[in-house]
Design an enzyme around this catalytic site. Structure first.
Site, PDB file in Angstrom:
ATOM      1  N   SER A  59       0.826  -1.213   0.000  1.00 12.23           N
ATOM      2  CA  SER A  59       0.000   0.000   0.000  1.00 12.23           C
ATOM      3  C   SER A  59       0.861   1.264   0.000  1.00 12.23           C
ATOM      4  CB  SER A  59      -0.921   0.000   1.224  1.00 12.23           C
ATOM      5  OG  SER A  59      -0.136  -0.063   2.396  1.00 12.23           O
ATOM      6  N   SER A  60       2.169   1.077  -0.194  1.00 13.13           N
ATOM      7  CA  SER A  60       3.115   2.176   0.000  1.00 13.13           C
ATOM      8  C   SER A  60       3.015   3.292  -1.039  1.00 13.13           C
ATOM      9  CB  SER A  60       4.538   1.596  -0.021  1.00 13.13           C
ATOM     10  OG  SER A  60       5.490   2.632  -0.043  1.00 13.13           O
ATOM     11  N   ASN A  61       2.798   4.506  -0.554  1.00 11.76           N
ATOM     12  CA  ASN A  61       2.816   5.676  -1.431  1.00 11.76           C
ATOM     13  C   ASN A  61       4.238   5.932  -1.929  1.00 11.76           C
ATOM     14  OD1 ASN A  61       0.012   6.466  -1.110  1.00 11.76           O
ATOM     15  ND2 ASN A  61       0.545   7.016   0.990  1.00 11.76           N
TER      16      ASN A  61
END
Ligand SMILES: *Cc1c(COP(=O)(O)O)cnc(C)c1O
Length: 319
Positions: free
Chosen positions: A69-71
């Site tokens: 889910s890393s931006n």
């Protein structure tokens, strides 16, 4: 070329928006989510300086880590694709579920390697050796864009806030924001101390507890100060609020969902359950608990727009 357009002239200023009446205070939001690259957010601010460094030193591939889910991974993958260099992402298996960020990362043809969370460091080291063996010059970026370069990005943002205040002839008494790896907070605190300002910067932790969480921010501040040959500061300079982490990274409750609905409904600003919505709720609780009244408050919207859509189902009543 793209990097030149965005940061080379150093003139991108994100908008500051005043929200509706807020618990007896005036609330403004600095829309870092509207930073004009790859859905914006604090990870772009950091990544652009990392890439300037990478290009200057002539590295030819990039390696970093983060969850699905890393931006941060989304932005690094985007910049690498734009630059035409390979991007390697190490991801812990434990957080391997499909999100919009994962899909975007895959669209950029980033090369993902999954491993056990306890194996992350060894996997990164092995990957770096493997790339060197193949003749590459790999540039390593810590998860979340942690490090002095990441800190620099938010020293710059602090200065931008001061410039906004000068232009608009008022000052913020408080600055609130979501804090994770602590780099954003470290940058803001360094910016404040370098200017000799006294206002409160409150990092609302979205995962870590004290004393670890606050100490990591302190280490980042002192690492940056050391690079400027400045004296170290103490933990008293760090307000790392860990009362709102719930069950840790990614966990949220009904009040957070309600805050997200309210802010979108009444002010048109999207927040997410992992970072900005959780921090916004934490900020409200903090303001109530500490009976803060008649103050001017700045909330930094640190981005994460794709995460809003991941949880859209939970925001509608018929889940
Ligand atoms: C990573 C992230 C944060 C936390 O920033 P740190 O510098 O790691 O503390 C906050 N908000 C969003 C949307 C993020 O992606």
């Amino acid at each position: 070329m793209i990097l030149m357009n965005i940061e080379g002239n150093n003139r991108v200023q994100t908008p500051v928006q005043k929200l509706n009446k807020f618990l007896g205070n005036e609330l403004y939001v600095k829309r870092e989510d509207l930073y004009p690259y790859s859905f914006g957010g604090n990870k772009v601010r950091k990544a652009i300086i990392f890439f300037d460094d990478l290009i200057k030193k002539e590295f030819d591939c990039v390696i970093t880590y983060g969850s699905s889910s890393s931006n941060h991974c989304r932005i690094i993958a985007n910049l690498a694709a734009a630059k035409g260099i390979p991007c390697h992402i190490i991801s812990p298996l434990q957080s391997n579920y499909l999100t919009f960020n994962t899909k975007i990362i895959k669209m950029f043809d980033a090369i993902l390697s999954y491993c056990q969370i306890s194996e992350v460091k060894a996997t990164i080291d092995r990957k770096i050796e493997e790339l060197k063996f193949k003749g590459y010059k790999p540039y390593f970026i810590q998860g979340g864009g942690h490090g002095d370069i990441g800190t620099q990005a938010y020293v710059n943002v602090y200065n931008e806030i001061v410039e906004y205040e000068l232009n608009n002839e008022f000052n913020f008494d408080y600055i609130f924001h979501a804090t994770g790896t602590g780099t954003t907070q470290a940058g803001l605190v360094c910016g404040k101390l370098l200017k000799g300002d006294t206002r409160e910067i409150v990092g609302i932790s979205i995962a870590r507890k004290n004393p670890h969480g606050g100490n990591v921010v302190l280490e980042s501040v002192n690492s940056y100060f050391k690079s400027l040959s400045k004296k170290p500061v103490t933990i008293d300079e760090i307000n790392f609020a860990d009362d709102f982490v719930l069950n840790g990274y990614g966990s949220y409750n009904k009040q957070i969902l309600q805050s997200i609905k309210d802010v979108l409904t009444y002010d048109g600003v999207p927040l997410d359950t992992t970072y900005t919505g959780k921090a916004f709720w934490g900020m409200k609780e903090y303001i109530k608990k500490n009976q803060i009244k008649d103050k001017k408050i700045l909330f930094i919207h640190t981005g994460g727009t794709p995460l809003f859509f991941d949880k859209l189902g939970d925001l509608t009543d018929d889940e």
